[in-house]
Design a protein around this motif. Structure first.
Motif, mmCIF file in Angstrom:
data_model
loop_
_atom_site.group_PDB
_atom_site.id
_atom_site.type_symbol
_atom_site.label_atom_id
_atom_site.label_comp_id
_atom_site.label_asym_id
_atom_site.label_seq_id
_atom_site.Cartn_x
_atom_site.Cartn_y
_atom_site.Cartn_z
ATOM 1 N N SER A 20 44.964 42.288 57.249
ATOM 2 C CA SER A 20 46.178 41.654 56.747
ATOM 3 C C SER A 20 46.584 40.577 57.735
ATOM 4 O O SER A 20 46.710 40.830 58.935
ATOM 5 N N ARG A 21 46.779 39.347 57.208
ATOM 6 C CA ARG A 21 47.161 38.211 58.059
ATOM 7 C C ARG A 21 48.106 37.318 57.276
ATOM 8 O O ARG A 21 47.808 36.918 56.160
ATOM 9 N N LEU A 22 49.257 37.026 57.879
ATOM 10 C CA LEU A 22 50.250 36.146 57.258
ATOM 11 C C LEU A 22 50.585 36.588 55.836
ATOM 12 O O LEU A 22 50.731 35.777 54.928
ATOM 13 N N GLY A 23 50.663 37.902 55.632
ATOM 14 C CA GLY A 23 51.041 38.436 54.336
ATOM 15 C C GLY A 23 49.931 38.490 53.313
ATOM 16 O O GLY A 23 50.154 38.857 52.165
ATOM 17 N N THR A 24 48.710 38.127 53.703
ATOM 18 C CA THR A 24 47.576 38.141 52.783
ATOM 19 C C THR A 24 46.594 39.227 53.205
ATOM 20 O O THR A 24 46.243 39.334 54.378
ATOM 21 N N ASP A 25 46.153 40.040 52.239
ATOM 22 C CA ASP A 25 45.213 41.127 52.513
ATOM 23 C C ASP A 25 43.826 40.762 52.011
ATOM 24 O O ASP A 25 43.670 40.110 50.974
ATOM 25 N N VAL A 26 42.808 41.177 52.756
ATOM 26 C CA VAL A 26 41.430 40.999 52.335
ATOM 27 C C VAL A 26 40.677 42.288 52.642
ATOM 28 O O VAL A 26 40.880 42.900 53.693
ATOM 29 N N VAL A 27 39.860 42.738 51.684
ATOM 30 C CA VAL A 27 39.074 43.960 51.844
ATOM 31 C C VAL A 27 37.618 43.570 52.049
ATOM 32 O O VAL A 27 37.061 42.788 51.282
ATOM 33 N N LEU A 28 37.005 44.132 53.081
ATOM 34 C CA LEU A 28 35.648 43.760 53.463
ATOM 35 C C LEU A 28 34.701 44.945 53.327
ATOM 36 O O LEU A 28 35.054 46.075 53.670
ATOM 37 N N GLY A 29 33.496 44.657 52.850
ATOM 38 C CA GLY A 29 32.454 45.662 52.788
ATOM 39 C C GLY A 29 31.522 45.532 53.978
ATOM 40 O O GLY A 29 31.718 44.705 54.867
ATOM 41 N N SER A 30 30.482 46.350 53.998
ATOM 42 C CA SER A 30 29.520 46.324 55.089
ATOM 43 C C SER A 30 28.882 44.944 55.206
ATOM 44 O O SER A 30 28.482 44.340 54.217
ATOM 45 N N ARG A 31 28.817 44.421 56.454
ATOM 46 C CA ARG A 31 28.215 43.130 56.778
ATOM 47 C C ARG A 31 29.050 41.926 56.338
ATOM 48 O O ARG A 31 28.651 40.787 56.580
ATOM 49 N N ASP A 32 30.175 42.149 55.661
ATOM 50 C CA ASP A 32 31.060 41.024 55.366
ATOM 51 C C ASP A 32 31.656 40.516 56.677
ATOM 52 O O ASP A 32 31.955 41.295 57.590
ATOM 53 N N LEU A 33 31.828 39.206 56.777
ATOM 54 C CA LEU A 33 32.359 38.573 57.979
ATOM 55 C C LEU A 33 33.815 38.183 57.781
ATOM 56 O O LEU A 33 34.230 37.866 56.669
ATOM 57 N N VAL A 34 34.559 38.188 58.865
ATOM 58 C CA VAL A 34 35.933 37.698 58.827
ATOM 59 C C VAL A 34 36.218 36.978 60.137
ATOM 60 O O VAL A 34 35.840 37.432 61.216
ATOM 61 N N LEU A 35 36.861 35.814 60.024
ATOM 62 C CA LEU A 35 37.214 35.006 61.197
ATOM 63 C C LEU A 35 38.710 35.125 61.429
ATOM 64 O O LEU A 35 39.502 35.021 60.495
ATOM 65 N N TYR A 36 39.103 35.343 62.686
ATOM 66 C CA TYR A 36 40.530 35.361 62.978
ATOM 67 C C TYR A 36 40.798 34.649 64.298
ATOM 68 O O TYR A 36 39.893 34.386 65.096
ATOM 69 N N ASP A 37 42.073 34.317 64.481
ATOM 70 C CA ASP A 37 42.528 33.432 65.551
ATOM 71 C C ASP A 37 43.434 34.229 66.488
ATOM 72 O O ASP A 37 44.351 34.913 66.044
ATOM 73 N N SER A 38 43.187 34.129 67.798
ATOM 74 C CA SER A 38 44.004 34.880 68.753
ATOM 75 C C SER A 38 45.458 34.417 68.753
ATOM 76 O O SER A 38 46.342 35.125 69.239
ATOM 77 N N SER A 39 45.715 33.233 68.195
ATOM 78 C CA SER A 39 47.081 32.711 68.165
ATOM 79 C C SER A 39 47.912 33.347 67.056
ATOM 80 O O SER A 39 49.127 33.162 67.020
ATOM 81 N N HIS A 40 47.266 34.067 66.146
ATOM 82 C CA HIS A 40 47.959 34.636 64.994
ATOM 83 C C HIS A 40 48.026 36.158 65.077
ATOM 84 O O HIS A 40 47.153 36.802 65.666
ATOM 85 N N ALA A 41 49.048 36.704 64.456
ATOM 86 C CA ALA A 41 49.152 38.159 64.348
ATOM 87 C C ALA A 41 48.231 38.651 63.231
ATOM 88 O O ALA A 41 47.946 37.920 62.282
ATOM 89 N N TYR A 42 47.772 39.882 63.373
ATOM 90 C CA TYR A 42 46.950 40.474 62.313
ATOM 91 C C TYR A 42 47.022 41.992 62.398
ATOM 92 O O TYR A 42 47.439 42.570 63.405
ATOM 93 N N ASP A 43 46.623 42.622 61.312
ATOM 94 C CA ASP A 43 46.644 44.086 61.187
ATOM 95 C C ASP A 43 45.331 44.491 60.528
ATOM 96 O O ASP A 43 45.056 44.088 59.385
ATOM 97 N N VAL A 44 44.505 45.238 61.238
ATOM 98 C CA VAL A 44 43.193 45.620 60.721
ATOM 99 C C VAL A 44 43.134 47.133 60.559
ATOM 100 O O VAL A 44 43.505 47.886 61.466
ATOM 101 N N ARG A 45 42.668 47.572 59.395
ATOM 102 C CA ARG A 45 42.500 48.997 59.124
ATOM 103 C C ARG A 45 41.072 49.243 58.667
ATOM 104 O O ARG A 45 40.563 48.529 57.793
ATOM 105 N N LEU A 46 40.432 50.248 59.240
ATOM 106 C CA LEU A 46 39.058 50.576 58.872
ATOM 107 C C LEU A 46 38.991 52.049 58.498
ATOM 108 O O LEU A 46 39.391 52.916 59.272
#
Length: 294
Positions: free
Chosen positions: A55-81
């Protein structure tokens, strides 16, 4: 709770972290982002049997195995696995300075927090290469690690550029001509006389038609040529094989005849000077007197 401590592996400009754990959650709050920001990007992918949600900036994305996600240290985020009970997940994270990613900031921002396929096309090449490098049993010398880091950063850039270009695809006949022109440019980057008019003449098209082709790439012909030259310089500056070459010699090799202009263009593109980039990637060679090659 993490079952095994993070396995951190430096490869030149990239630091890889491999974490193994059951279901977990990690959060970077806005307060933490403001207090401590290393100004880096991180690309993560998981190998597991469950799901990973970011979850980043109010937007959620669901990832499967081997899916990639890019994130920025300047932004807040919430990751659940989440993984099945008694199962383990393994997540690989590639972290690198923002200044080393040679893509327009606006294009990168559009990719942050989005699902990027890591099991098809060039994404597969990236995830397989990272996995192979990190799980191999043969030790790497320091110079090998720097070169491999540069190669992996180029692959990572190719994946992100592919994702960005997917929204700006020209008609097939124009795409074929554009590819021929881009290949021509790359073969002649070291020639100072390379210019938009020279490119148009070589392909028997008008300058106006050439500019129209490059509008599909959200850039101009001259800017694309300059970016390719800068990218070659960026790679050579990070390559130990060229560690003894002065910065101006590398610039000249790729068509920059004015050192001051090259330095300004490099800083404008990457946010740091050529010498700072060389220091950042760890490719610093000193002279007999002990001073770094400039």
């Amino acid at each position: 709770m993490i079952e095994t401590p993070p396995h951190v592996v430096p490869f030149g400009p990239i630091r890889f972290s491999v974490l193994t754990f059951p279901s977990m959650r990690w959060v970077r709050t806005p307060r933490l982002s403001h207090r401590s920001d290393p100004e880096s990007y991180a690309l993560a992918f998981a190998q597991h049997n469950g799901t990973m949600a970011l979850s980043r900036l109010g937007t959620d994305v669901v990832l499967g195995s081997r899916d990639l996600v890019l994130y920025d240290s300047s932004h807040a985020y919430d990751v659940r696995l989440a993984v099945p009970e008694c199962a383990q997940a393994s997540v690989t994270i590639a972290q690198f300075p923002q200044a080393l990613l040679p893509l327009p900031r606006g294009h990168i921002d559009n990719l942050l927090g989005r699902r990027i396929a890591g099991n098809t096309g060039v994404g597969t090449l990236l995830t397989q290469s990272i996995t192979s490098v990190l799980t191999g049993t043969t030790p790497f010398r320091a110079a090998d690690a720097v070169r491999l880091g540069t190669i992996l950063l180029d692959l990572l850039t190719a994946v992100l550029a592919h994702e960005s270009d997917a929204h700006h695809t020209p008609p097939p006949q124009h795409e074929a001509l554009l590819l021929r022109i881009q290949e021509f440019v790359c073969r002649h980057l070291g020639e100072p006389s390379l210019s938009p008019i020279a490119v148009a003449n070589a392909h028997h098209i008008s300058l106006r038609q050439l500019h129209r082709l490059f509008r599909t790439q959200d850039t101009t012909v001259a800017a694309w040529i300059r970016r390719q030259r800068l990218d070659r310089c960026r790679r050579d500056l990070a390559d130990p094989r060229h560690g003894g070459s002065p910065v101006h010699a590398i610039a000249t090799r790729w068509g920059f005849t004015d050192p001051a202009y090259f330095s300004r263009a490099f800083r404008a593109a990457y946010g740091i000077s050529p010498s700072e980039h060389r220091n950042l990637t760890g490719c610093v060679v000193t002279t007999a007197a002990g001073s770094p090659v400039a």
